[in-house]
Design a protein around this motif. Structure first.
Motif, PDB file in Angstrom:
ATOM      1  N   ALA A 133      -4.116 -36.849  22.983  1.00  9.91           N
ATOM      2  CA  ALA A 133      -3.248 -37.714  23.787  1.00  9.91           C
ATOM      3  C   ALA A 133      -3.229 -37.247  25.243  1.00  9.91           C
ATOM      4  O   ALA A 133      -3.245 -38.052  26.180  1.00  9.91           O
TER       5      ALA A 133
ATOM      6  N   ILE B 259       2.997 -35.939  20.271  1.00  7.94           N
ATOM      7  CA  ILE B 259       2.604 -36.747  19.101  1.00  7.94           C
ATOM      8  C   ILE B 259       2.818 -35.883  17.860  1.00  7.94           C
ATOM      9  O   ILE B 259       2.428 -34.715  17.851  1.00  7.94           O
TER      10      ILE B 259
ATOM     11  N   ALA C 261      -0.403 -37.562  12.950  1.00 11.44           N
ATOM     12  CA  ALA C 261      -0.302 -38.987  13.294  1.00 11.44           C
ATOM     13  C   ALA C 261      -1.625 -39.497  13.861  1.00 11.44           C
ATOM     14  O   ALA C 261      -2.409 -38.734  14.437  1.00 11.44           O
ATOM     15  N   THR C 262      -1.865 -40.783  13.684  1.00 12.46           N
ATOM     16  CA  THR C 262      -3.022 -41.455  14.270  1.00 12.46           C
ATOM     17  C   THR C 262      -2.572 -42.158  15.547  1.00 12.46           C
ATOM     18  O   THR C 262      -1.550 -42.852  15.534  1.00 12.46           O
ATOM     19  N   LEU C 263      -3.312 -41.995  16.630  1.00 11.74           N
ATOM     20  CA  LEU C 263      -2.902 -42.638  17.887  1.00 11.74           C
ATOM     21  C   LEU C 263      -3.111 -44.151  17.817  1.00 11.74           C
ATOM     22  O   LEU C 263      -4.046 -44.638  17.187  1.00 11.74           O
TER      23      LEU C 263
ATOM     24  N   PHE D  38       1.750 -44.253  18.127  1.00 15.73           N
ATOM     25  CA  PHE D  38       1.155 -43.547  16.989  1.00 15.73           C
ATOM     26  C   PHE D  38       1.660 -44.102  15.659  1.00 15.73           C
ATOM     27  O   PHE D  38       2.739 -44.695  15.595  1.00 15.73           O
TER      28      PHE D  38
END
Lengths: 244, 244
Positions: free
Chosen positions: A102, A127, A131-133, A144
């Protein structure tokens, strides 16, 4: 009456004092509702809450317990009242910190514009672990997805762009189909036939919405479901009754 | 950050599948938020739920436990999916039936128009024991206040008319004052001064809202509170910092 399908279910959390004070009119809820309906995901509840850590934590936990997905909007900018990412991480007991991927996105974005990536802006790179952005093609700072919680920006243009990228990655269900019938009679006159129709078609959702346009009053009847043939049959039946 | 005043608190419950499917865009929440802000009543939470008895009962109980007032919109018409009055009565364990005063209002309204007061329309006279009627100057069928729960129609024109009659009967608090400052800098540049300002004025709510207009990007800073002099002082302080 809500149709109970086997479709995935969703809830939405709109976070922001400015909505609750009336200063800003939320439009993300309606946008999300339409998009989810098209994809066969049933939005069952939406809540607007204030920029308050404990309120966000409690709402995330409560809504996650009863829905397959939770979508949030608001509170992921650089200022002191942007606390959504921290609160979601807390609710899901997941560590959160500035993450390299990020940070790289923000660094490239601001460098190209000759803007300093200061401490406030760097907060937007916080983040949760794992987590997936969610891509932000408007202003770079990503949202996210932490498992089934999807955290997006409150600015409608950014929310909509993030959602457009996110939705294709979420398995949908059978799209909800709908047909509507405009009847130039009051709701009180169509209530009994609609009630019979609802009893005859328990898998359909039958709604009625009064209107007044140019001095003409009437009712828009909306029949929703996942079986197009049954919707059609119900519509024909209703038309027959109303003409009788 | 929400300012915690001693003002009365409120929650809103918007009831209707048509909002959650995206077919209809709710406007009652924003209207209520503005009106309550003017009267010094703090709207702390708003929820949109479907036309589902159990969901309404659960939400009414939960929101009542933590707020001074609950305002509902939607689900009080004559059709099978209009179940709000029954659900609110159930949530508050209060008997409900057709009440003479509500029936008289409907009878006079429909008689004057040569329209039959049929069984469906008569459902709109079902009012919980002990509730006070809320006047509906648009289409007669009344809303009601059952203690601190205020049940109103979903059609915006009717909701707004009902609220206009209801609000003067509810004690308000100190109106929330606000001032805003338009700054032609990104949120990331004003985040640190805003954070300091929030620390220096813990009783004020300080929000920031990015904008882009005609190619100019910037931030609208909104300072809210009940003490006008303190808001003014904070604004002067912030302006000084930003010019420095």
């Amino acid at each position: 009456m809500t149709e109970r399908t086997s479709n995935p279910t969703a809830a939405m959390l709109v976070i922001g004092d400015e909505i609750l004070s009336g200063r800003t009119r939320d439009s993300n809820m309606n946008h999300l509702a339409r998009e989810l309906t098209l994809r066969g995901i049933d939005l069952r509840e939406a809540r607007v809450i204030s920029d308050d850590h404990d309120a966000i934590v409690a709402a995330v936990r409560e809504l996650l317990a009863t829905h397959d997905h939770l979508f949030t909007s608001g509170g992921i900018g650089p200022t002191h009242d942007d606390i959504t990412a921290e609160a979601v991480a807390a609710a899901m007991e997941t560590p959160i910190d500035v993450r390299d991927d990020a940070r790289a996105i923000l660094a490239a974005h601001y460098e190209a514009r000759g803007v300093e990536l200061n401490a406030a802006r760097l907060r937007m790179a916080r983040i949760p672990d794992g987590a997936t952005l969610i891509d932000n093609p408007v202003s770079a700072a990503p949202g996210f997805s932490l498992r089934n919680v999807h955290v997006m920006a409150g600015v409608p243009r950014i929310f909509e762009a993030m959602l457009a990228g996110l939705l294709p990655t979420i398995p949908g269900g059978r799209p909800v189909l709908s047909q509507s019938l405009r009847v130039e009679r009051g709701e009180g006159d169509v209530a009994e036939p609609l009630s019979e129709l609802a009893r005859a078609h328990p898998t359909l959702a039958i709604g009625s919405y009064p209107f007044t346009e140019n001095g003409v009053s009437g009712t828009n009847v909306v029949i929703r479901g996942s079986d197009g043939a049954e919707i059609e049959a119900a519509l024909v039946q209703l038309s027959g009754w109303l003409e009788a």
